[in-house]
Scaffold this motif. Structure first.
Motif, PDB file in Angstrom:
ATOM      1  N   ALA A  10       0.858  -1.147  -0.400  1.00 28.93           N
ATOM      2  CA  ALA A  10      -0.411   0.072  -0.315  1.00 28.93           C
ATOM      3  C   ALA A  10       0.655   1.429  -0.057  1.00 28.93           C
ATOM      4  CB  ALA A  10      -0.757   0.057   1.124  1.00 28.93           C
ATOM      5  N   THR A  11       2.413   0.933   0.452  1.00 25.04           N
ATOM      6  CA  THR A  11       2.727   2.446   0.018  1.00 25.04           C
ATOM      7  C   THR A  11       4.072   1.816  -0.273  1.00 25.04           C
ATOM      8  OG1 THR A  11       4.392   1.466   2.217  1.00 25.04           O
ATOM      9  CG2 THR A  11       2.292   2.835   2.792  1.00 25.04           C
ATOM     10  N   GLY A  69      -4.219   3.304   0.824  1.00 25.91           N
ATOM     11  CA  GLY A  69      -2.785   3.507  -0.120  1.00 25.91           C
ATOM     12  C   GLY A  69      -2.749   4.209  -1.307  1.00 25.91           C
ATOM     13  N   SER A  70      -1.607   3.277  -1.748  1.00 23.45           N
ATOM     14  CA  SER A  70      -1.254   3.979  -2.841  1.00 23.45           C
ATOM     15  C   SER A  70      -1.852   3.773  -3.972  1.00 23.45           C
ATOM     16  CB  SER A  70       0.384   3.542  -3.438  1.00 23.45           C
ATOM     17  OG  SER A  70       0.879   3.363  -5.078  1.00 23.45           O
ATOM     18  N   TYR A  71      -2.670   3.511  -4.652  1.00 24.67           N
ATOM     19  CA  TYR A  71      -3.563   3.251  -5.889  1.00 24.67           C
ATOM     20  C   TYR A  71      -2.696   2.274  -6.827  1.00 24.67           C
ATOM     21  CZ  TYR A  71      -6.315   2.315  -9.876  1.00 24.67           C
ATOM     22  OH  TYR A  71      -7.698   1.554 -11.241  1.00 24.67           O
ATOM     23  N   ASP A 117       0.794   9.065   3.678  1.00 19.41           N
ATOM     24  CA  ASP A 117       0.925  10.561   2.301  1.00 19.41           C
ATOM     25  C   ASP A 117      -0.277  10.488   1.729  1.00 19.41           C
ATOM     26  OD1 ASP A 117       1.383  12.677   1.351  1.00 19.41           O
ATOM     27  OD2 ASP A 117       3.293  12.079   0.928  1.00 19.41           O
ATOM     28  N   ALA A 118      -1.274  10.872   1.133  1.00 17.85           N
ATOM     29  CA  ALA A 118      -2.292  11.154   0.130  1.00 17.85           C
ATOM     30  C   ALA A 118      -1.442  12.666  -0.904  1.00 17.85           C
ATOM     31  CB  ALA A 118      -3.082  11.752   0.267  1.00 17.85           C
ATOM     32  N   ARG A 119      -1.696  13.064  -0.446  1.00 21.41           N
ATOM     33  CA  ARG A 119      -1.189  14.341  -1.729  1.00 21.41           C
ATOM     34  C   ARG A 119      -1.252  15.442  -0.719  1.00 21.41           C
ATOM     35  NH1 ARG A 119      -4.959  12.895  -5.093  1.00 21.41           N
ATOM     36  NH2 ARG A 119      -3.694  12.207  -6.394  1.00 21.41           N
ATOM     37  N   ARG A 120      -0.268  16.179  -0.825  1.00 20.40           N
ATOM     38  CA  ARG A 120       0.210  17.624  -0.331  1.00 20.40           C
ATOM     39  C   ARG A 120      -0.466  17.805   1.140  1.00 20.40           C
ATOM     40  NH1 ARG A 120      -3.188  18.625  -5.121  1.00 20.40           N
ATOM     41  NH2 ARG A 120      -1.359  20.051  -6.845  1.00 20.40           N
ATOM     42  N   GLY A 153      -4.604  13.398  26.080  1.00 19.84           N
ATOM     43  CA  GLY A 153      -3.627  13.015  26.762  1.00 19.84           C
ATOM     44  C   GLY A 153      -2.251  13.263  25.364  1.00 19.84           C
ATOM     45  N   THR A 154      -1.996  11.843  25.388  1.00 21.85           N
ATOM     46  CA  THR A 154      -0.944  11.651  24.691  1.00 21.85           C
ATOM     47  C   THR A 154      -1.303  10.966  23.711  1.00 21.85           C
ATOM     48  OG1 THR A 154       0.809  11.287  25.918  1.00 21.85           O
ATOM     49  CG2 THR A 154       1.494  10.954  24.452  1.00 21.85           C
ATOM     50  N   VAL A 155      -0.681  11.539  21.932  1.00 22.26           N
ATOM     51  CA  VAL A 155      -0.815  10.553  20.783  1.00 22.26           C
ATOM     52  C   VAL A 155      -0.083  10.758  19.799  1.00 22.26           C
ATOM     53  CG1 VAL A 155      -2.279  11.907  19.057  1.00 22.26           C
ATOM     54  CG2 VAL A 155      -3.566  12.826  20.756  1.00 22.26           C
ATOM     55  N   TYR A 156      -0.059  10.340  19.944  1.00 23.47           N
ATOM     56  CA  TYR A 156       1.197   8.956  18.633  1.00 23.47           C
ATOM     57  C   TYR A 156       1.415   9.171  17.349  1.00 23.47           C
ATOM     58  CZ  TYR A 156       3.011   7.238  23.297  1.00 23.47           C
ATOM     59  OH  TYR A 156       3.187   7.849  25.005  1.00 23.47           O
ATOM     60  N   LEU A 157       1.729   9.912  16.575  1.00 23.55           N
ATOM     61  CA  LEU A 157       0.947   9.893  15.026  1.00 23.55           C
ATOM     62  C   LEU A 157       2.273   8.942  14.679  1.00 23.55           C
ATOM     63  CD1 LEU A 157       1.376  13.272  16.805  1.00 23.55           C
ATOM     64  CD2 LEU A 157      -0.904  12.678  14.259  1.00 23.55           C
ATOM     65  N   VAL A 158       2.011   8.410  13.702  1.00 29.99           N
ATOM     66  CA  VAL A 158       3.173   7.319  12.833  1.00 29.99           C
ATOM     67  C   VAL A 158       3.045   6.961  11.427  1.00 29.99           C
ATOM     68  CG1 VAL A 158       2.943   6.155  15.104  1.00 29.99           C
ATOM     69  CG2 VAL A 158       1.825   5.259  13.573  1.00 29.99           C
ATOM     70  N   GLY A 159       3.729   6.736  10.713  1.00 31.99           N
ATOM     71  CA  GLY A 159       3.642   6.597   9.104  1.00 31.99           C
ATOM     72  C   GLY A 159       4.205   7.647   8.666  1.00 31.99           C
ATOM     73  N   ASP A 160       4.769   7.852   6.786  1.00 33.87           N
ATOM     74  CA  ASP A 160       5.239   8.320   6.305  1.00 33.87           C
ATOM     75  C   ASP A 160       5.314  10.161   5.814  1.00 33.87           C
ATOM     76  OD1 ASP A 160       3.423   8.178   4.118  1.00 33.87           O
ATOM     77  OD2 ASP A 160       4.092   7.186   3.346  1.00 33.87           O
ATOM     78  N   CYS A 161       4.128   9.950   6.787  1.00 33.70           N
ATOM     79  CA  CYS A 161       3.954  12.477   6.304  1.00 33.70           C
ATOM     80  C   CYS A 161       3.911  12.443   7.820  1.00 33.70           C
ATOM     81  CB  CYS A 161       2.503  12.083   6.100  1.00 33.70           C
ATOM     82  SG  CYS A 161       1.424  11.725   6.993  1.00 33.70           S
ATOM     83  N   ALA A 162       5.547  11.898   8.448  1.00 37.22           N
ATOM     84  CA  ALA A 162       5.697  13.161   9.807  1.00 37.22           C
ATOM     85  C   ALA A 162       6.724  14.440   9.327  1.00 37.22           C
ATOM     86  CB  ALA A 162       7.022  11.752  10.650  1.00 37.22           C
TER      87      ALA A 162
END
Length: 223
Positions: A10-11, A69-71, A117-120, A153-162
Motif C-alpha cells: 500500500a506504500t 494507500g497508493s492506488y 501520505d495522500a498528496r500535499r 492525553g498523549t497522541v502518537y502519530l506514525v506513518g510516512d508523512c511526519a
C-alpha cells in the motif's frame, strides 16, 4: 499448520511475509522511491516459499493489505494475491493497512494516529485507542492546526508523512514516532490468522482494494 502468505504494497514499502499459525517466520521487504513493487513482489514470494522449504500447495490462504494507500501499489498487491488464490483455490483475506501500521506502536497509553501520505497536506488517517481498537473512522483529510485537537492525553502519530505534518501538528501532547513509517507484512500475521480462523474471507472474484477516494488521472500538457 496454517501457512499464510501476507502481502503489503500500500506504500513505498514492498513487503511480503510468511506466517505459520499467526507467527511470522520470514519476511522480505524494501522501501524505494521508485515503487519497485512490480519487479520485487513475485521475487520475494518465491524466496519466502523456498526459504521455508514448502510449496505453494502448502499455503492455507493469502492475505493482502486492503488499503487505503497508493492506488498503483494496492492494485499490484491485490492482483498478485487474487492470482494465487485463484490458482491454488484458497481463501483471500483482507487486512486493514492503517491497523497494521498502528500495531507497530508499543506504547500502552494514549491514542495512536496512523497516517499515510495522500498528496500535499492530505493524509489517510484513523484513530486507535490505547487498546488499539478503532476510535475514529478511517478517512482522507486535510491536516491543519486543528486536526486531532479533540484527543486528550498523549497522541502518537506514525506513518510516512511526519515531515510535512510536524509543521502544523505542534501541540505539546503530539508525539511523532518517526521510526514507525510504513506498514509491514511481518505485522499482518496475527490479523490474517485471526480472520482465517473466523472464516472472515473475501470473494476472490469481486474484491477490490479500499482506495478511500477516486484515482485521479492527469492529462499530459500539449507540447
Amino acid at each position: 499448520m496454517s501457512y499464510i502468505l501476507n502481502i503489503e504494497t500500500a506504500t513505498k514499502n514492498c513487503s511480503v511475509s510468511l506466517s505459520n499459525n499467526g507467527q511470522t517466520i520470514a519476511c522480505r521487504e524494501i522501501a524505494e522511491e521508485g515503487y519497485s513493487h512490480a519487479e520485487r513482489l513475485h521475487v520475494f514470494i518465491e524466496e519466502l516459499i523456498n526459504e521455508a522449504g514448502i510449496s505453494f500447495k502448502n499455503l492455507a490462504a493469502v492475505a493482502v493489505s486492503q488499503g487505503p494507500g497508493s492506488y498503483t501499489g494496492l492494485r499490484i498487491g491485490v492482483s498478485a494475491a487474487k492470482g494465487l488464490c485463484f490458482a491454488l483455490n484458497i481463501p483471500l483475506i483482507a487486512v486493514d493497512t492503517l491497523q497494521v501500521l498502528a500495531s507497530q506502536v508499543t506504547q500502552t497509553e494514549g491514542y495512536i494516529v496512523p497516517m499515510l501520505d495522500a498528496r500535499r497536506m492530505e493524509v489517510y488517517s484513523a484513530v486507535y485507542d490505547s487498546s488499539k481498537q478503532l476510535a475514529r473512522v478511517i478517512k482522507a483529510e486535510i491536516i491543519d492546526e486543528t486536526s486531532f485537537e479533540e484527543l486528550q492525553g498523549t497522541v502518537y502519530l506514525v506513518g510516512d508523512c511526519a515531515e510535512k505534518c510536524k509543521t502544523v501538528l505542534t501541540k505539546s501532547n503530539f508525539v511523532f514516532l518517526e521510526d514507525v513509517k510504513f506498514p509491514s507484512a511481518k505485522d499482518m500475521s496475527s490479523f490474517s490468522f485471526e480472520k482465517f480462523q473466523n472464516l472472515d474471507t473475501e470473494d476472490v472474484a469481486y474484491f477490490e482494494p479500499y482506495y478511500l477516494k477516486d484515482f485521479m488521472v492527469t492529462t499530459p500538457k500539449a507540447k
